[in-house]
Design a protein around this motif. Structure first.
Motif, PDB file in Angstrom:
ATOM      1  N   GLU A 332       0.809  -1.215   0.022  1.00 37.14           N
ATOM      2  CA  GLU A 332       0.028  -0.061  -0.031  1.00 37.14           C
ATOM      3  C   GLU A 332       0.909   1.204  -0.038  1.00 37.14           C
ATOM      4  OE1 GLU A 332      -3.378   0.079  -0.322  1.00 37.14           O
ATOM      5  OE2 GLU A 332      -3.280  -2.091  -0.329  1.00 37.14           O
ATOM      6  N   VAL A 333       1.935   1.223   0.756  1.00 45.96           N
ATOM      7  CA  VAL A 333       2.777   2.406   0.856  1.00 45.96           C
ATOM      8  C   VAL A 333       3.431   2.690  -0.642  1.00 45.96           C
ATOM      9  CG1 VAL A 333       4.867   3.461   1.858  1.00 45.96           C
ATOM     10  CG2 VAL A 333       3.279   2.250   3.237  1.00 45.96           C
ATOM     11  N   ALA A 334       3.714   1.499  -1.400  1.00 42.64           N
ATOM     12  CA  ALA A 334       4.426   1.479  -2.890  1.00 42.64           C
ATOM     13  C   ALA A 334       3.486   2.193  -3.579  1.00 42.64           C
ATOM     14  CB  ALA A 334       4.803   0.264  -3.098  1.00 42.64           C
ATOM     15  N   GLY A 335       2.103   2.124  -3.426  1.00 38.11           N
ATOM     16  CA  GLY A 335       1.511   2.828  -4.438  1.00 38.11           C
ATOM     17  C   GLY A 335       0.875   4.337  -3.819  1.00 38.11           C
ATOM     18  N   ARG A 336       1.628   4.908  -3.153  1.00 38.79           N
ATOM     19  CA  ARG A 336       1.226   6.322  -2.669  1.00 38.79           C
ATOM     20  C   ARG A 336       2.009   7.127  -3.749  1.00 38.79           C
ATOM     21  NH1 ARG A 336      -3.006   6.949  -1.575  1.00 38.79           N
ATOM     22  NH2 ARG A 336      -3.266   4.874  -2.425  1.00 38.79           N
ATOM     23  N   ARG A 337       1.424   8.325  -3.858  1.00 38.44           N
ATOM     24  CA  ARG A 337       2.315   9.265  -4.944  1.00 38.44           C
ATOM     25  C   ARG A 337       3.732   9.620  -4.424  1.00 38.44           C
ATOM     26  NH1 ARG A 337      -1.022  14.910  -3.700  1.00 38.44           N
ATOM     27  NH2 ARG A 337       0.164  15.374  -1.555  1.00 38.44           N
ATOM     28  N   ALA A 338       4.542   9.902  -5.511  1.00 42.91           N
ATOM     29  CA  ALA A 338       5.924  10.276  -5.214  1.00 42.91           C
ATOM     30  C   ALA A 338       5.875  11.699  -4.467  1.00 42.91           C
ATOM     31  CB  ALA A 338       6.654  10.444  -6.711  1.00 42.91           C
ATOM     32  N   ASN A 355      -9.556 -11.025   5.571  1.00 38.26           N
ATOM     33  CA  ASN A 355      -9.843 -10.538   3.989  1.00 38.26           C
ATOM     34  C   ASN A 355      -8.752  -9.434   3.648  1.00 38.26           C
ATOM     35  OD1 ASN A 355     -11.005  -8.977   1.745  1.00 38.26           O
ATOM     36  ND2 ASN A 355     -12.288 -10.719   1.818  1.00 38.26           N
ATOM     37  N   ARG A 356      -7.932 -10.037   2.615  1.00 41.04           N
ATOM     38  CA  ARG A 356      -6.885  -9.194   2.434  1.00 41.04           C
ATOM     39  C   ARG A 356      -7.311  -7.778   1.811  1.00 41.04           C
ATOM     40  NH1 ARG A 356      -1.367 -10.394   1.418  1.00 41.04           N
ATOM     41  NH2 ARG A 356      -0.072  -8.808   0.111  1.00 41.04           N
ATOM     42  N   VAL A 357      -8.405  -7.946   0.952  1.00 39.55           N
ATOM     43  CA  VAL A 357      -8.781  -6.713   0.171  1.00 39.55           C
ATOM     44  C   VAL A 357      -9.378  -5.583   1.170  1.00 39.55           C
ATOM     45  CG1 VAL A 357     -10.433  -5.806  -1.569  1.00 39.55           C
ATOM     46  CG2 VAL A 357      -9.197  -7.926  -1.977  1.00 39.55           C
ATOM     47  N   GLN A 358     -10.276  -6.315   2.092  1.00 43.21           N
ATOM     48  CA  GLN A 358     -10.782  -5.206   3.159  1.00 43.21           C
ATOM     49  C   GLN A 358      -9.637  -4.655   3.979  1.00 43.21           C
ATOM     50  OE1 GLN A 358     -13.887  -7.039   5.319  1.00 43.21           O
ATOM     51  NE2 GLN A 358     -15.105  -7.465   3.689  1.00 43.21           N
ATOM     52  N   LEU A 359      -8.611  -5.473   4.346  1.00 47.33           N
ATOM     53  CA  LEU A 359      -7.818  -4.684   5.293  1.00 47.33           C
ATOM     54  C   LEU A 359      -6.667  -3.948   4.463  1.00 47.33           C
ATOM     55  CD1 LEU A 359      -6.364  -7.935   7.146  1.00 47.33           C
ATOM     56  CD2 LEU A 359      -7.791  -6.181   8.011  1.00 47.33           C
ATOM     57  N   GLY A 360      -6.562  -4.227   3.074  1.00 43.98           N
ATOM     58  CA  GLY A 360      -5.931  -3.243   2.274  1.00 43.98           C
ATOM     59  C   GLY A 360      -6.899  -1.849   2.130  1.00 43.98           C
ATOM     60  N   GLU A 361      -8.015  -2.049   2.128  1.00 43.46           N
ATOM     61  CA  GLU A 361      -9.139  -0.657   2.098  1.00 43.46           C
ATOM     62  C   GLU A 361      -8.803  -0.027   3.174  1.00 43.46           C
ATOM     63  OE1 GLU A 361     -11.998   1.674   0.356  1.00 43.46           O
ATOM     64  OE2 GLU A 361     -10.864   0.139  -0.422  1.00 43.46           O
ATOM     65  N   VAL A 362      -8.904  -0.778   4.346  1.00 43.00           N
ATOM     66  CA  VAL A 362      -8.660   0.120   5.672  1.00 43.00           C
ATOM     67  C   VAL A 362      -7.134   1.001   5.407  1.00 43.00           C
ATOM     68  CG1 VAL A 362      -8.191  -0.174   8.158  1.00 43.00           C
ATOM     69  CG2 VAL A 362      -9.776  -1.293   7.074  1.00 43.00           C
ATOM     70  N   LEU A 363      -6.089   0.246   5.122  1.00 44.47           N
ATOM     71  CA  LEU A 363      -4.773   0.876   4.937  1.00 44.47           C
ATOM     72  C   LEU A 363      -4.747   1.991   4.222  1.00 44.47           C
ATOM     73  CD1 LEU A 363      -2.366  -2.176   5.196  1.00 44.47           C
ATOM     74  CD2 LEU A 363      -2.671  -0.568   7.077  1.00 44.47           C
ATOM     75  N   THR A 364      -5.364   1.750   2.868  1.00 43.33           N
ATOM     76  CA  THR A 364      -5.392   2.737   1.994  1.00 43.33           C
ATOM     77  C   THR A 364      -6.116   4.116   2.483  1.00 43.33           C
ATOM     78  OG1 THR A 364      -5.675   1.393   0.059  1.00 43.33           O
ATOM     79  CG2 THR A 364      -6.541   3.340  -0.485  1.00 43.33           C
ATOM     80  N   ASN A 365      -7.298   3.868   3.179  1.00 39.93           N
ATOM     81  CA  ASN A 365      -7.885   5.171   3.915  1.00 39.93           C
ATOM     82  C   ASN A 365      -7.131   5.917   4.877  1.00 39.93           C
ATOM     83  OD1 ASN A 365     -10.443   4.535   2.328  1.00 39.93           O
ATOM     84  ND2 ASN A 365     -11.283   3.105   3.776  1.00 39.93           N
ATOM     85  N   LEU A 366      -6.318   5.064   5.561  1.00 38.12           N
ATOM     86  CA  LEU A 366      -5.426   5.583   6.878  1.00 38.12           C
ATOM     87  C   LEU A 366      -4.317   6.499   5.877  1.00 38.12           C
ATOM     88  CD1 LEU A 366      -5.372   2.778   9.271  1.00 38.12           C
ATOM     89  CD2 LEU A 366      -6.760   4.879   9.491  1.00 38.12           C
ATOM     90  N   LEU A 367      -3.762   5.771   4.904  1.00 41.58           N
ATOM     91  CA  LEU A 367      -2.719   6.585   4.307  1.00 41.58           C
ATOM     92  C   LEU A 367      -3.324   7.833   3.713  1.00 41.58           C
ATOM     93  CD1 LEU A 367      -0.726   3.507   2.933  1.00 41.58           C
ATOM     94  CD2 LEU A 367       0.100   4.871   4.759  1.00 41.58           C
TER      95      LEU A 367
END
Length: 471
Positions: A332-338, A355-367
Protein backbone atom coordinates in the motif's frame (compact mmCIF):
# COMPACT_ATOMS: atom_id res chain seq x y z
CA UNK A 1 -63.34 -33.90 -4.38
CA UNK A 2 -61.99 -36.06 -1.57
CA UNK A 3 -58.92 -33.90 -0.90
CA UNK A 4 -61.04 -31.06 0.45
CA UNK A 5 -62.24 -33.23 3.32
CA UNK A 6 -58.86 -34.52 4.48
CA UNK A 7 -58.30 -33.50 8.14
CA UNK A 8 -55.59 -30.91 8.55
CA UNK A 9 -55.71 -29.69 4.93
CA UNK A 10 -58.09 -26.81 5.64
CA UNK A 11 -57.42 -23.81 7.86
CA UNK A 12 -59.98 -25.11 10.34
CA UNK A 13 -58.19 -28.46 10.57
CA UNK A 14 -54.80 -26.79 11.05
CA UNK A 15 -56.26 -24.58 13.77
CA UNK A 16 -57.74 -27.62 15.51
CA UNK A 17 -54.40 -29.42 15.41
CA UNK A 18 -52.62 -26.39 16.81
CA UNK A 19 -55.16 -26.10 19.61
CA UNK A 20 -54.29 -29.68 20.63
CA UNK A 21 -50.64 -28.84 21.11
CA UNK A 22 -49.67 -28.62 24.74
CA UNK A 23 -47.53 -25.90 26.18
CA UNK A 24 -44.01 -26.61 27.38
CA UNK A 25 -45.20 -26.43 30.98
CA UNK A 26 -48.06 -28.88 30.33
CA UNK A 27 -45.75 -31.30 28.50
CA UNK A 28 -43.23 -31.23 31.36
CA UNK A 29 -45.94 -31.81 33.96
CA UNK A 30 -47.47 -34.63 31.90
CA UNK A 31 -44.06 -36.24 31.43
CA UNK A 32 -43.41 -35.98 35.17
CA UNK A 33 -46.80 -37.55 35.97
CA UNK A 34 -46.25 -40.46 33.56
CA UNK A 35 -42.70 -41.04 34.78
CA UNK A 36 -43.75 -40.92 38.43
CA UNK A 37 -46.58 -43.38 37.74
CA UNK A 38 -44.18 -45.77 36.02
CA UNK A 39 -41.66 -45.53 38.86
CA UNK A 40 -44.34 -45.89 41.54
CA UNK A 41 -45.82 -48.88 39.70
CA UNK A 42 -42.44 -50.60 39.54
CA UNK A 43 -41.78 -49.87 43.20
CA UNK A 44 -45.31 -51.04 44.09
CA UNK A 45 -44.92 -54.37 42.29
CA UNK A 46 -41.57 -54.97 43.96
CA UNK A 47 -42.98 -53.96 47.35
CA UNK A 48 -46.02 -56.25 46.93
CA UNK A 49 -43.83 -59.24 46.09
CA UNK A 50 -41.45 -58.45 48.94
CA UNK A 51 -44.23 -58.10 51.53
CA UNK A 52 -46.00 -61.28 50.39
CA UNK A 53 -42.77 -63.24 50.45
CA UNK A 54 -41.93 -61.90 53.91
CA UNK A 55 -45.36 -62.82 55.31
CA UNK A 56 -45.07 -66.34 53.88
CA UNK A 57 -41.62 -66.79 55.36
CA UNK A 58 -42.84 -65.65 58.81
CA UNK A 59 -45.91 -67.95 58.73
CA UNK A 60 -43.92 -70.97 57.57
CA UNK A 61 -41.25 -70.24 60.20
CA UNK A 62 -43.95 -70.28 62.88
CA UNK A 63 -45.56 -73.50 61.64
CA UNK A 64 -42.20 -75.24 61.25
CA UNK A 65 -41.18 -74.26 64.77
CA UNK A 66 -44.53 -75.51 66.10
CA UNK A 67 -44.10 -78.96 64.49
CA UNK A 68 -40.55 -79.27 65.76
CA UNK A 69 -41.48 -78.28 69.30
CA UNK A 70 -44.51 -80.62 69.35
CA UNK A 71 -42.45 -83.59 68.14
CA UNK A 72 -39.81 -82.83 70.77
CA UNK A 73 -42.38 -82.80 73.59
CA UNK A 74 -43.87 -86.19 72.69
CA UNK A 75 -41.38 -88.09 74.86
CA UNK A 76 -43.16 -87.20 78.12
CA UNK A 77 -46.88 -87.40 77.34
CA UNK A 78 -48.80 -88.57 74.34
CA UNK A 79 -50.24 -86.70 72.79
CA UNK A 80 -48.49 -83.68 74.28
CA UNK A 81 -50.48 -80.51 74.90
CA UNK A 82 -50.25 -77.60 72.46
CA UNK A 83 -48.45 -74.78 74.22
CA UNK A 84 -47.90 -72.40 71.28
CA UNK A 85 -50.11 -69.36 71.01
CA UNK A 86 -49.06 -68.44 67.49
CA UNK A 87 -50.11 -71.74 65.85
CA UNK A 88 -53.36 -73.42 67.03
CA UNK A 89 -53.90 -75.97 64.26
CA UNK A 90 -51.66 -79.03 64.83
CA UNK A 91 -52.36 -82.59 63.77
CA UNK A 92 -50.51 -85.94 63.97
CA UNK A 93 -51.49 -88.08 60.97
CA UNK A 94 -50.49 -91.72 60.38
CA UNK A 95 -49.75 -93.45 57.11
CA UNK A 96 -53.43 -94.29 56.56
CA UNK A 97 -54.38 -90.61 56.66
CA UNK A 98 -56.04 -90.87 60.06
CA UNK A 99 -55.65 -88.05 62.56
CA UNK A 100 -54.03 -89.72 65.59
CA UNK A 101 -53.77 -86.59 67.74
CA UNK A 102 -54.60 -82.94 67.29
CA UNK A 103 -54.82 -79.64 69.05
CA UNK A 104 -58.19 -78.53 70.36
CA UNK A 105 -58.84 -76.27 67.35
CA UNK A 106 -57.89 -79.01 64.85
CA UNK A 107 -59.68 -82.04 66.39
CA UNK A 108 -62.87 -81.59 64.43
CA UNK A 109 -61.05 -80.99 61.17
CA UNK A 110 -60.06 -83.53 58.58
CA UNK A 111 -56.35 -83.91 57.88
CA UNK A 112 -54.89 -80.54 57.04
CA UNK A 113 -53.19 -81.92 53.92
CA UNK A 114 -52.31 -85.09 52.14
CA UNK A 115 -48.78 -83.91 51.48
CA UNK A 116 -46.37 -86.63 52.73
CA UNK A 117 -42.72 -85.55 52.96
CA UNK A 118 -40.26 -88.14 51.62
CA UNK A 119 -37.59 -89.63 53.87
CA UNK A 120 -34.84 -87.51 52.32
CA UNK A 121 -36.75 -84.20 52.67
CA UNK A 122 -38.62 -84.36 55.97
CA UNK A 123 -39.94 -80.77 56.09
CA UNK A 124 -42.32 -79.43 53.45
CA UNK A 125 -44.39 -76.25 53.24
CA UNK A 126 -47.64 -75.77 51.40
CA UNK A 127 -51.07 -74.15 51.16
CA UNK A 128 -54.31 -76.13 51.41
CA UNK A 129 -57.64 -74.55 50.51
CA UNK A 130 -61.12 -75.84 51.26
CA UNK A 131 -63.96 -73.62 50.25
CA UNK A 132 -63.20 -70.02 51.14
CA UNK A 133 -60.56 -70.94 53.70
CA UNK A 134 -56.88 -71.43 52.93
CA UNK A 135 -54.37 -72.82 55.40
CA UNK A 136 -50.64 -72.31 55.25
CA UNK A 137 -49.00 -75.36 56.77
CA UNK A 138 -45.74 -77.16 57.43
CA UNK A 139 -45.58 -80.94 57.16
CA UNK A 140 -42.76 -82.41 59.26
CA UNK A 141 -41.89 -86.09 59.27
CA UNK A 142 -40.08 -87.29 62.43
CA UNK A 143 -36.71 -88.94 62.10
CA UNK A 144 -36.50 -92.78 62.00
CA UNK A 145 -35.23 -92.88 65.59
CA UNK A 146 -38.22 -90.80 66.78
CA UNK A 147 -40.61 -92.99 64.80
CA UNK A 148 -39.19 -96.21 66.36
CA UNK A 149 -39.25 -94.72 69.84
CA UNK A 150 -42.73 -93.20 69.64
CA UNK A 151 -44.67 -95.41 67.25
CA UNK A 152 -42.53 -98.52 66.87
CA UNK A 153 -41.36 -97.59 63.41
CA UNK A 154 -44.76 -96.62 61.98
CA UNK A 155 -44.50 -93.51 59.79
CA UNK A 156 -46.32 -90.41 60.97
CA UNK A 157 -46.41 -86.74 59.89
CA UNK A 158 -47.05 -83.68 62.03
CA UNK A 159 -48.96 -80.84 60.40
CA UNK A 160 -49.00 -77.31 61.84
CA UNK A 161 -51.10 -74.68 60.06
CA UNK A 162 -52.33 -71.15 60.28
CA UNK A 163 -55.14 -69.49 58.41
CA UNK A 164 -53.71 -67.55 55.49
CA UNK A 165 -53.41 -63.86 56.52
CA UNK A 166 -55.91 -61.45 54.86
CA UNK A 167 -53.08 -59.59 53.13
CA UNK A 168 -52.30 -62.81 51.22
CA UNK A 169 -55.80 -64.18 50.72
CA UNK A 170 -57.32 -60.91 49.47
CA UNK A 171 -56.25 -57.99 47.30
CA UNK A 172 -56.11 -55.65 50.27
CA UNK A 173 -52.33 -55.29 50.03
CA UNK A 174 -52.51 -54.40 46.34
CA UNK A 175 -55.22 -51.81 46.98
CA UNK A 176 -53.15 -50.22 49.73
CA UNK A 177 -50.05 -50.13 47.50
CA UNK A 178 -52.02 -48.72 44.54
CA UNK A 179 -53.57 -46.02 46.71
CA UNK A 180 -50.19 -45.15 48.17
CA UNK A 181 -48.56 -45.11 44.73
CA UNK A 182 -51.25 -42.81 43.32
CA UNK A 183 -50.89 -40.50 46.31
CA UNK A 184 -47.11 -40.37 45.94
CA UNK A 185 -47.40 -39.83 42.17
CA UNK A 186 -49.93 -37.04 42.69
CA UNK A 187 -47.67 -35.41 45.28
CA UNK A 188 -44.64 -35.64 42.95
CA UNK A 189 -46.67 -34.23 40.06
CA UNK A 190 -47.94 -31.36 42.21
CA UNK A 191 -44.42 -30.54 43.41
CA UNK A 192 -43.11 -30.76 39.83
CA UNK A 193 -45.93 -28.51 38.58
CA UNK A 194 -45.12 -25.98 41.28
CA UNK A 195 -41.38 -26.03 40.56
CA UNK A 196 -41.86 -25.97 36.76
CA UNK A 197 -44.31 -23.09 37.03
CA UNK A 198 -41.94 -21.20 39.29
CA UNK A 199 -39.02 -21.91 36.94
CA UNK A 200 -40.91 -20.87 33.81
CA UNK A 201 -42.47 -17.79 35.40
CA UNK A 202 -39.48 -15.61 34.41
CA UNK A 203 -39.69 -17.02 30.89
CA UNK A 204 -43.35 -16.00 30.69
CA UNK A 205 -42.42 -12.54 31.99
CA UNK A 206 -39.73 -12.29 29.30
CA UNK A 207 -42.21 -13.40 26.64
CA UNK A 208 -44.73 -10.78 27.74
CA UNK A 209 -42.08 -8.07 27.70
CA UNK A 210 -40.76 -9.16 24.29
CA UNK A 211 -44.32 -8.89 22.94
CA UNK A 212 -44.37 -5.24 24.03
CA UNK A 213 -41.14 -4.35 22.21
CA UNK A 214 -41.63 -2.78 18.80
CA UNK A 215 -39.33 -1.22 16.21
CA UNK A 216 -40.41 2.24 17.32
CA UNK A 217 -39.38 1.53 20.93
CA UNK A 218 -36.42 -0.77 21.50
CA UNK A 219 -35.46 0.70 24.86
CA UNK A 220 -37.36 -1.90 26.90
CA UNK A 221 -35.53 -4.85 28.40
CA UNK A 222 -36.73 -8.21 29.69
CA UNK A 223 -36.62 -8.75 33.46
CA UNK A 224 -33.50 -10.56 34.63
CA UNK A 225 -34.01 -13.11 37.42
CA UNK A 226 -31.20 -13.37 39.99
CA UNK A 227 -28.70 -16.19 39.89
CA UNK A 228 -26.62 -17.80 37.20
CA UNK A 229 -28.92 -20.54 35.90
CA UNK A 230 -29.94 -21.06 32.27
CA UNK A 231 -33.03 -18.81 32.54
CA UNK A 232 -30.99 -15.94 34.00
CA UNK A 233 -28.36 -16.36 31.29
CA UNK A 234 -31.14 -16.38 28.68
CA UNK A 235 -32.51 -13.10 30.04
CA UNK A 236 -29.08 -11.47 30.06
CA UNK A 237 -28.37 -12.72 26.53
CA UNK A 238 -31.75 -11.41 25.35
CA UNK A 239 -31.03 -8.00 26.87
CA UNK A 240 -27.59 -7.88 25.24
CA UNK A 241 -29.21 -8.80 21.93
CA UNK A 242 -31.85 -6.11 22.38
CA UNK A 243 -29.14 -3.59 23.19
CA UNK A 244 -27.25 -4.50 20.01
CA UNK A 245 -30.48 -4.37 18.03
CA UNK A 246 -31.33 -0.96 19.47
CA UNK A 247 -27.84 0.28 18.64
CA UNK A 248 -28.07 -1.11 15.10
CA UNK A 249 -31.49 0.44 14.51
CA UNK A 250 -30.30 3.76 15.91
CA UNK A 251 -27.25 3.63 13.65
CA UNK A 252 -29.52 2.82 10.72
CA UNK A 253 -31.75 5.79 11.52
CA UNK A 254 -28.80 8.12 11.87
CA UNK A 255 -27.28 6.67 8.74
CA UNK A 256 -30.51 7.19 6.79
CA UNK A 257 -30.78 10.73 8.06
CA UNK A 258 -27.19 11.52 7.12
CA UNK A 259 -27.56 9.84 3.74
CA UNK A 260 -30.63 11.90 2.92
CA UNK A 261 -28.82 15.04 4.03
CA UNK A 262 -25.64 14.25 2.08
CA UNK A 263 -27.53 13.36 -1.09
CA UNK A 264 -29.96 16.25 -0.88
CA UNK A 265 -27.26 18.90 -1.24
CA UNK A 266 -25.68 17.65 -4.50
CA UNK A 267 -29.12 16.72 -5.84
CA UNK A 268 -30.37 20.25 -5.22
CA UNK A 269 -27.29 21.67 -6.94
CA UNK A 270 -27.75 19.32 -9.91
CA UNK A 271 -31.40 20.26 -10.29
CA UNK A 272 -30.62 23.97 -10.05
CA UNK A 273 -27.86 23.66 -12.67
CA UNK A 274 -30.14 21.78 -15.11
CA UNK A 275 -33.02 24.21 -14.58
CA UNK A 276 -30.64 27.09 -15.21
CA UNK A 277 -29.51 25.51 -18.49
CA UNK A 278 -33.12 25.06 -19.61
CA UNK A 279 -34.31 28.51 -18.48
CA UNK A 280 -31.50 30.71 -19.80
CA UNK A 281 -30.50 30.21 -23.42
CA UNK A 282 -27.13 31.91 -22.95
CA UNK A 283 -25.95 29.16 -20.55
CA UNK A 284 -23.41 26.86 -22.15
CA UNK A 285 -25.11 23.39 -22.42
CA UNK A 286 -21.79 21.56 -22.44
CA UNK A 287 -20.71 23.27 -19.25
CA UNK A 288 -24.05 22.41 -17.64
CA UNK A 289 -23.77 18.78 -18.73
CA UNK A 290 -20.19 18.65 -17.51
CA UNK A 291 -21.25 19.93 -14.08
CA UNK A 292 -24.13 17.42 -14.03
CA UNK A 293 -21.77 14.59 -14.89
CA UNK A 294 -19.40 15.66 -12.12
CA UNK A 295 -22.29 15.67 -9.65
CA UNK A 296 -23.41 12.23 -10.89
CA UNK A 297 -19.87 10.95 -10.28
CA UNK A 298 -20.08 12.24 -6.73
CA UNK A 299 -23.44 10.45 -6.36
CA UNK A 300 -21.86 7.23 -7.58
CA UNK A 301 -18.94 7.49 -5.16
CA UNK A 302 -21.24 8.16 -2.20
CA UNK A 303 -23.62 5.32 -3.12
CA UNK A 304 -20.79 2.81 -3.64
CA UNK A 305 -19.22 3.72 -0.31
CA UNK A 306 -22.60 3.51 1.44
CA UNK A 307 -23.16 0.03 -0.02
CA UNK A 308 -19.67 -1.01 1.08
CA UNK A 309 -20.28 0.27 4.60
CA UNK A 310 -23.62 -1.57 4.77
CA UNK A 311 -22.05 -4.83 3.57
CA UNK A 312 -19.19 -4.61 6.04
CA UNK A 313 -21.52 -3.86 8.96
CA UNK A 314 -23.95 -6.69 8.24
CA UNK A 315 -21.59 -9.49 7.15
CA UNK A 316 -18.50 -11.06 8.62
CA UNK A 317 -15.32 -11.11 6.53
CA UNK A 318 -15.42 -13.91 4.01
CA UNK A 319 -12.57 -15.64 2.25
CA UNK A 320 -10.36 -15.47 5.33
CA UNK A 321 -6.72 -16.17 4.65
CA UNK A 322 -3.39 -15.60 6.38
CA UNK A 323 -2.29 -12.02 5.72
CA UNK A 324 1.25 -10.82 6.40
CA UNK A 325 0.75 -7.27 7.59
CA UNK A 326 4.31 -6.20 6.73
CA UNK A 327 3.92 -7.18 3.10
CA UNK A 328 0.46 -5.60 2.88
CA UNK A 329 1.71 -2.30 4.35
CA UNK A 330 4.67 -2.18 1.94
CA UNK A 331 2.35 -2.79 -1.03
CA UNK A 332 0.00 0.00 0.00
CA UNK A 333 2.83 2.40 0.74
CA UNK A 334 4.39 1.68 -2.66
CA UNK A 335 1.17 2.81 -4.31
CA UNK A 336 1.24 6.28 -2.77
CA UNK A 337 2.27 9.24 -4.89
CA UNK A 338 5.92 10.22 -5.22
CA UNK A 339 7.22 13.10 -3.15
CA UNK A 340 5.50 12.02 0.04
CA UNK A 341 7.93 10.76 2.65
CA UNK A 342 6.57 7.63 4.37
CA UNK A 343 8.66 5.85 6.97
CA UNK A 344 7.82 2.20 7.55
CA UNK A 345 8.83 0.18 10.61
CA UNK A 346 7.71 -3.43 10.33
CA UNK A 347 7.98 -6.34 12.74
CA UNK A 348 8.47 -9.24 10.38
CA UNK A 349 6.37 -12.43 10.29
CA UNK A 350 3.41 -10.73 11.90
CA UNK A 351 0.41 -12.53 10.45
CA UNK A 352 -3.36 -12.27 10.94
CA UNK A 353 -6.41 -14.03 9.50
CA UNK A 354 -8.72 -11.87 7.44
CA UNK A 355 -9.82 -10.58 4.08
CA UNK A 356 -6.79 -9.16 2.32
CA UNK A 357 -8.81 -6.78 0.11
CA UNK A 358 -10.75 -5.32 3.05
CA UNK A 359 -7.64 -4.85 5.18
CA UNK A 360 -5.95 -3.20 2.21
CA UNK A 361 -8.95 -0.83 2.00
CA UNK A 362 -8.39 0.16 5.64
CA UNK A 363 -4.69 0.87 5.07
CA UNK A 364 -5.51 2.87 1.92
CA UNK A 365 -8.00 5.04 3.80
CA UNK A 366 -5.55 5.63 6.65
CA UNK A 367 -2.72 6.55 4.26
CA UNK A 368 -5.00 8.87 2.25
CA UNK A 369 -6.13 10.56 5.44
CA UNK A 370 -2.51 10.96 6.61
CA UNK A 371 -1.45 12.23 3.21
CA UNK A 372 -4.22 14.83 3.35
CA UNK A 373 -3.16 16.26 6.71
CA UNK A 374 0.62 15.74 6.91
CA UNK A 375 3.18 18.47 6.48
CA UNK A 376 6.33 16.53 5.72
CA UNK A 377 6.33 12.89 6.76
CA UNK A 378 4.01 9.96 7.51
CA UNK A 379 5.14 7.16 9.82
CA UNK A 380 3.69 3.64 9.64
CA UNK A 381 4.48 0.99 12.27
CA UNK A 382 3.56 -2.70 12.33
CA UNK A 383 4.19 -4.34 15.71
CA UNK A 384 2.96 -6.86 18.24
CA UNK A 385 1.42 -5.25 21.31
CA UNK A 386 -0.61 -6.78 24.17
CA UNK A 387 -1.20 -9.98 22.23
CA UNK A 388 -2.50 -8.12 19.17
CA UNK A 389 -1.15 -6.97 15.85
CA UNK A 390 -1.14 -3.16 15.73
CA UNK A 391 -0.74 -1.02 12.61
CA UNK A 392 -0.30 2.65 13.54
CA UNK A 393 -0.32 5.52 11.03
CA UNK A 394 0.86 8.92 12.25
CA UNK A 395 1.32 12.17 10.38
CA UNK A 396 2.93 15.43 11.53
CA UNK A 397 -0.17 17.51 10.89
CA UNK A 398 -2.36 19.35 13.38
CA UNK A 399 -3.92 16.12 14.66
CA UNK A 400 -7.46 15.57 15.88
CA UNK A 401 -8.89 17.32 18.93
CA UNK A 402 -9.78 14.96 21.81
CA UNK A 403 -13.48 15.85 21.54
CA UNK A 404 -13.54 14.84 17.87
CA UNK A 405 -11.65 11.53 18.09
CA UNK A 406 -14.83 9.47 18.12
CA UNK A 407 -16.90 11.71 15.86
CA UNK A 408 -14.52 11.27 12.92
CA UNK A 409 -15.54 7.60 12.71
CA UNK A 410 -19.23 8.45 12.22
CA UNK A 411 -20.53 8.33 8.61
CA UNK A 412 -20.44 11.64 6.70
CA UNK A 413 -18.69 13.46 9.55
CA UNK A 414 -16.00 15.74 8.16
CA UNK A 415 -14.05 18.22 10.21
CA UNK A 416 -13.43 21.70 8.91
CA UNK A 417 -9.78 20.93 8.15
CA UNK A 418 -10.79 17.90 6.10
CA UNK A 419 -13.39 19.83 4.10
CA UNK A 420 -10.87 22.53 3.37
CA UNK A 421 -8.19 20.12 2.16
CA UNK A 422 -10.54 17.76 0.25
CA UNK A 423 -13.89 19.41 -0.62
CA UNK A 424 -15.04 16.42 -2.69
CA UNK A 425 -14.70 13.81 0.05
CA UNK A 426 -17.69 11.80 1.25
CA UNK A 427 -16.79 11.41 4.93
CA UNK A 428 -17.25 7.62 4.79
CA UNK A 429 -13.64 6.42 4.64
CA UNK A 430 -12.95 6.23 8.37
CA UNK A 431 -16.43 4.81 9.11
CA UNK A 432 -15.81 2.03 6.58
CA UNK A 433 -12.35 1.39 8.02
CA UNK A 434 -13.64 1.00 11.59
CA UNK A 435 -16.47 -1.27 10.39
CA UNK A 436 -13.93 -3.51 8.62
CA UNK A 437 -11.70 -3.60 11.70
CA UNK A 438 -14.57 -4.60 13.98
CA UNK A 439 -15.75 -7.20 11.46
CA UNK A 440 -12.29 -8.75 11.93
CA UNK A 441 -12.83 -8.76 15.76
CA UNK A 442 -10.46 -5.83 16.03
CA UNK A 443 -10.84 -2.05 16.31
CA UNK A 444 -9.67 1.24 14.86
CA UNK A 445 -9.11 4.20 17.16
CA UNK A 446 -7.05 7.30 17.70
CA UNK A 447 -4.52 6.86 20.49
CA UNK A 448 -1.92 9.11 22.05
CA UNK A 449 1.76 8.36 21.48
CA UNK A 450 4.92 10.19 22.62
CA UNK A 451 5.02 11.76 19.14
CA UNK A 452 1.35 12.80 19.14
CA UNK A 453 -1.99 11.22 18.24
CA UNK A 454 -2.15 8.56 15.53
CA UNK A 455 -4.61 6.11 14.00
CA UNK A 456 -4.11 2.56 15.38
CA UNK A 457 -5.58 -0.52 13.72
CA UNK A 458 -5.73 -3.43 16.19
CA UNK A 459 -6.27 -7.00 14.95
CA UNK A 460 -6.30 -10.27 16.92
CA UNK A 461 -3.47 -12.70 16.35
CA UNK A 462 -4.46 -16.28 15.45
CA UNK A 463 -3.91 -18.98 18.04
CA UNK A 464 -0.85 -21.14 17.35
CA UNK A 465 -1.38 -24.63 16.02
CA UNK A 466 0.19 -27.87 17.27
CA UNK A 467 3.38 -27.09 15.34
CA UNK A 468 3.62 -23.63 16.92
CA UNK A 469 2.62 -21.80 13.75
CA UNK A 470 -0.50 -19.66 13.49
CA UNK A 471 -3.56 -21.58 12.45
Amino acid sequence: MWAAGVPGETGEGVGALRSLRLSVQARLILATAVLSLVVCAAIGVALDLLIRDRIRQDVFADTQRATTEWIGSMGTTFPPPVTTSYVDLIQLVDARGQVVAASRAARSRPPISTLWPPSDDRIRHGVACRGDECLMFTATRPSPQEERFLWRGAPHVVYAARVEPPLLSTHRLELIIVAGGLAVSALITWIAAFLIGRTLRPVEAMRARMAEITVTDLSKRVPEPPGGDAVAELARTANRTLARLEEAVEQQRNFSSMVSHELRTPLTGLRARLEEALTYPDVDPRAALSDALSTADRFQVIIEEMLLLARVRTASPHDREPVRLGELVREEVAGRRAGLLIRVHVEEDLQVLGNRVQLGEVLTNLLVNAQRHTRTVVEVRVERRDGQAVVSVRDDGAGVAPDDRERVFDPFVRLSEGRRRDPGGSGLGLAISRAIARAHQGDLEIEDTPDGPCFALRLPLPAPGPDGRPR
